[in-house]
Design a protein around this motif. Structure first.
Motif, PDB file in Angstrom:
ATOM      1  N   PHE A  41       0.854  -1.180   0.000  1.00 41.64           N
ATOM      2  CA  PHE A  41       0.000   0.000   0.000  1.00 41.64           C
ATOM      3  C   PHE A  41       0.902   1.246   0.000  1.00 41.64           C
ATOM      4  CE2 PHE A  41       0.266  -1.886   4.281  1.00 41.64           C
ATOM      5  CZ  PHE A  41       0.940  -0.896   4.966  1.00 41.64           C
ATOM      6  N   PRO A  42       0.376   2.411  -0.410  1.00 45.40           N
ATOM      7  CA  PRO A  42       1.227   3.613  -0.524  1.00 45.40           C
ATOM      8  C   PRO A  42       1.796   4.032   0.831  1.00 45.40           C
ATOM      9  CG  PRO A  42      -1.088   4.180  -0.788  1.00 45.40           C
ATOM     10  CD  PRO A  42      -1.020   2.685  -0.798  1.00 45.40           C
ATOM     11  N   ILE A  43       3.116   4.123   0.894  1.00 42.08           N
ATOM     12  CA  ILE A  43       3.813   4.479   2.133  1.00 42.08           C
ATOM     13  C   ILE A  43       4.756   5.647   1.855  1.00 42.08           C
ATOM     14  CG2 ILE A  43       5.393   3.676   3.931  1.00 42.08           C
ATOM     15  CD1 ILE A  43       4.410   0.847   3.425  1.00 42.08           C
ATOM     16  N   ILE A  44       4.743   6.642   2.745  1.00 36.43           N
ATOM     17  CA  ILE A  44       5.660   7.780   2.676  1.00 36.43           C
ATOM     18  C   ILE A  44       6.515   7.764   3.935  1.00 36.43           C
ATOM     19  CG2 ILE A  44       5.887  10.296   2.614  1.00 36.43           C
ATOM     20  CD1 ILE A  44       3.291  10.431   1.081  1.00 36.43           C
ATOM     21  N   ILE A  45       7.833   7.768   3.748  1.00 32.35           N
ATOM     22  CA  ILE A  45       8.779   7.801   4.863  1.00 32.35           C
ATOM     23  C   ILE A  45       9.349   9.209   4.936  1.00 32.35           C
ATOM     24  CG2 ILE A  45      10.761   6.680   5.925  1.00 32.35           C
ATOM     25  CD1 ILE A  45       8.449   4.798   5.233  1.00 32.35           C
ATOM     26  N   GLY A  46       9.387   9.789   6.120  1.00 28.35           N
ATOM     27  CA  GLY A  46       9.920  11.138   6.228  1.00 28.35           C
ATOM     28  C   GLY A  46      10.299  11.511   7.641  1.00 28.35           C
ATOM     29  N   SER A  47      10.809  12.720   7.753  1.00 28.89           N
ATOM     30  CA  SER A  47      11.178  13.303   9.048  1.00 28.89           C
ATOM     31  C   SER A  47      11.036  14.810   8.936  1.00 28.89           C
ATOM     32  CB  SER A  47      12.627  12.954   9.421  1.00 28.89           C
ATOM     33  OG  SER A  47      12.818  11.569   9.560  1.00 28.89           O
ATOM     34  N   TYR A  48      10.876  15.460  10.069  1.00 33.65           N
ATOM     35  CA  TYR A  48      10.982  16.922  10.094  1.00 33.65           C
ATOM     36  C   TYR A  48      11.948  17.294  11.201  1.00 33.65           C
ATOM     37  CZ  TYR A  48       7.059  16.162  13.363  1.00 33.65           C
ATOM     38  OH  TYR A  48       6.235  15.692  14.351  1.00 33.65           O
ATOM     39  N   VAL A  49      12.713  18.361  10.941  1.00 34.44           N
ATOM     40  CA  VAL A  49      13.787  18.765  11.835  1.00 34.44           C
ATOM     41  C   VAL A  49      13.840  20.284  11.863  1.00 34.44           C
ATOM     42  CG1 VAL A  49      15.464  18.634   9.952  1.00 34.44           C
ATOM     43  CG2 VAL A  49      16.251  18.524  12.308  1.00 34.44           C
TER      44      VAL A  49
END
Length: 611
Positions: free
Chosen positions: A305-313
């Motif tokens: 299924f559609p997956i988005i991997i990320g971070s915010y800093v």
């Protein structure tokens, strides 16, 4: 008069007009701008260019560090999550390979069930299920000691399932019996003996993804996250995510459920948002929590299924090495601003006499003579001569505007006295006023009192006429002639003339109420008519008069005279023709008097009383 000189002047006039038109098109620079802004801009250009170069280099270097560090963060997140899914898929495919072996398939059912139970001992799997081609499904749950094995009849797998893909991940779902949210990896197995289709499913708690957050995070302020699509959160280290209570309707939280976190603003449309040019998704945005660098990318695999991997800093983490450089930049900018201000003030001081001279000239050109003070003397010879010349010109033009309608003078100045001999036919509204019984009143006054009375009366008329954008043509003894619709064209000239009449009447009635000796005040008769007249400059070259002529002028004068016949004792009486009244938007305040035969006219005029 020398006719030859007049002819020569006429021949020179076109050339002069062309020169004037060319001068209008030229771009002119203010002397104040030259002195005050010119030097300041030169300093600002030199210093500003250096500062902008430093600032641009700093920003580019900071952006480059953000881009490179962001790439490492995104690659780290993709690698960790990809490893998780790849390992689990490898385990599932291995189990499917074992179960699809012909020896296992021919083995007794009890043996296969035992093998499924053994495979379910994989620690990450919470539940393993095997669906036979007959629809019989065996599920083994590791943490349910009371009923570790559960059997149920379901819809058997089909060829259509195989066409979609022999293994794939299903979207997260919530299991009420286990009170937990799961991801399910399904593998379809074609049995080698009878070519039927079986199905093996492995259920993984989504909490396993939360355990990956510590592996992804490697900066102090970094907050990793995993999204299902763009709107739902699979994993995050935010407290709001950990406190979320899942349900069947909502197995995982949406981004809006994390409203008090920076993640909630990741897709917001903010004017301060700045995107970075990267192969992955990256932008800088400022919200109520601070300024953050958002980094994200898709986990690309057709079986998931559609997956988005990320971070915010926090973006401030990347600008620490350049803070000192920015402090220098700010200090230099401040010194440059002070220098520009000083140069501006010095230049303004030098240009002030010329600015005052220009303001005086502009005021004279627009006939704004009220309150205009004389230009001061100057120690600069040329400036002093120009100031005195303009003072004299202002006095002369002020006197000129008293004898000629000010609106006409303003138009002539704007047009540089072009078209002095031109006339035209135009529909206009004309007004005549006359003081009734003025001779009797004047006989009781001295010459000074008579003059004061007329001047006061005419000033009141002028105020009302000017207020409605009318033009006073001339004063005729104790009478006044005015018109609306020239020199500038007016669409509602009739309404404006009637408005002026009512203002005059209101002002006179107010004076009669407030002043003693009201019985000695003169009575006023007014006539108003609308029609086509000749308007323009009429007269000799040495002495011209901007006026209107025509039958409509005579009608207005005769209507004023008719007031004596209609109501000889009225303090104020104003009569208007039907040609004027038909232009009014509101005729409720008019009184129809009927047709009257005016002196010098064959046709009767339909007359209305306005006041």
């Amino acid at each position: 008069m020398d006719l030859n000189n007049k002819t020569a002047d006429a021949q020179k006039q076109p050339q002069t007009d062309r020169s004037a038109q060319k001068s209008k098109k030229r771009w002119r620079l203010s002397i104040s701008a030259v002195f005050s802004i010119g030097a300041a801009m030169l300093l600002a250009l030199i210093g500003g260019s250096m500062l902008l170069f430093i600032s641009d280099a700093t920003n580019r270097q900071t952006t480059a560090i953000m881009r490179e560090t962001g790439a490492l963060i995104v690659e780290r997140g993709l690698e960790v999550v990809e490893d998780f899914f790849r390992n689990e898929e490898r385990m599932g495919l291995l189990a499917a390979e074992v179960l699809s072996d012909p020896l296992i398939y021919d083995a007794p059912v009890a043996l296969r069930e035992q093998l499924i139970s053994i495979l379910s001992r994989q620690t990450n799997i919470k539940r393993i299920s095997y669906t036979f081609p007959t629809g019989r499904q065996i599920s083994v749950q590791l943490d349910h000691a009371n009923q570790p094995v559960h059997q149920v009849m379901v819809t058997p797998p089909s060829e259509q399932d195989m066409e979609i893909g022999h293994h794939r991940w299903a979207p997260p779902y919530y299991d009420e019996s286990l009170e937990e949210t799961f991801m399910q990896f399904a593998i379809y197995i074609r049995n080698p003996v009878d070519n039927t289709i079986s199905k093996l499913t492995l259920d993984y708690p989504t909490a396993l993804l939360g355990q990956l957050m510590t592996r992804i995070k490697w900066r102090a302020s970094q907050v990793p996250f995993i999204l299902y699509g763009r709107d739902q959160v699979l994993a995050s280290s935010e407290e709001a995510f950990l406190e979320f209570k899942p349900s069947v309707a909502k197995p995982i939280p949406s981004i809006s459920d994390l409203s008090n976190t920076p993640l909630n603003d990741i897709w917001g449309h903010n004017a301060q948002r700045r995107s970075l040019n990267t192969t992955y998704g990256a932008h800088i945005d400022t919200n109520m929590h601070g300024t953050y660098l958002y980094l994200y990318d898709d986990l690309r695999n057709g079986n998931r299924f559609p997956i988005i991997i990320g971070s915010y800093v926090l973006a401030s983490e990347f600008s620490v090495p350049f803070d000192n450089l920015h402090r220098i930049f700010v200090a230099a900018t401040a010194f440059l601003a002070v220098g520009v201000l000083l140069m501006f003030l010095i230049g303004r001081k030098l240009a002030s006499p010329f600015v005052a001279l220009g303001a005086q000239a502009n005021a004279i050109r627009k006939l704004h003579m009220e309150g205009l003070s004389a230009l001061p003397r100057s120690r600069l010879k040329e400036v002093d001569q120009a100031n005195q010349a303009f003072n004299s010109a202002g006095v002369a033009l002020s006197a000129f505007s008293r004898y000629v309608p000010k609106d006409l003078v303003r138009v002539l100045l704007e047009r540089e006295f072009e078209g002095l001999n031109s006339t035209e036919l135009r529909e206009m509204t004309i007004l005549f006023s006359d003081i009734a019984g003025f001779t009797g009143v004047a006989s009781k006054l001295t010459a000074e009192e008579t003059t004061s009375l007329l001047n006061t009366h005419f000033q009141e008329l002028a105020d009302c006429i000017s207020h409605t954008h009318g033009t006073i043509d001339k004063y005729i003894g104790d009478g006044c002639m005015a018109f609306w619709g020239a020199p500038e064209t007016m669409e509602n000239h009739a309404q404006a003339a009637i408005d002026a009449v009512r203002l005059i009447a209101q002002k006179l009635e107010k004076e009669l109420e407030n002043e003693e000796g009201a019985t000695e005040k003169p009575r006023l008769r007014i006539g108003v008519h609308t029609g086509t007249v000749v308007v323009g400059n009429i007269g000799a070259i040495e002495r011209m008069n901007y006026t209107v002529v025509g039958d409509a002028v005579n009608v207005a004068a005769r209507l004023q005279e008719l007031g004596k016949q209609v109501d000889p004792d009225a303090r104020v009486i104003a009569l208007a023709s039907d040609a004027t009244v038909e232009h009014l938007t509101d005729k409720s305040h008019t009184v129809h008097l009927g047709d009257y035969q005016l002196r010098g006219r064959e046709e009767a005029v339909d007359v209305y009383r306005i006041v």
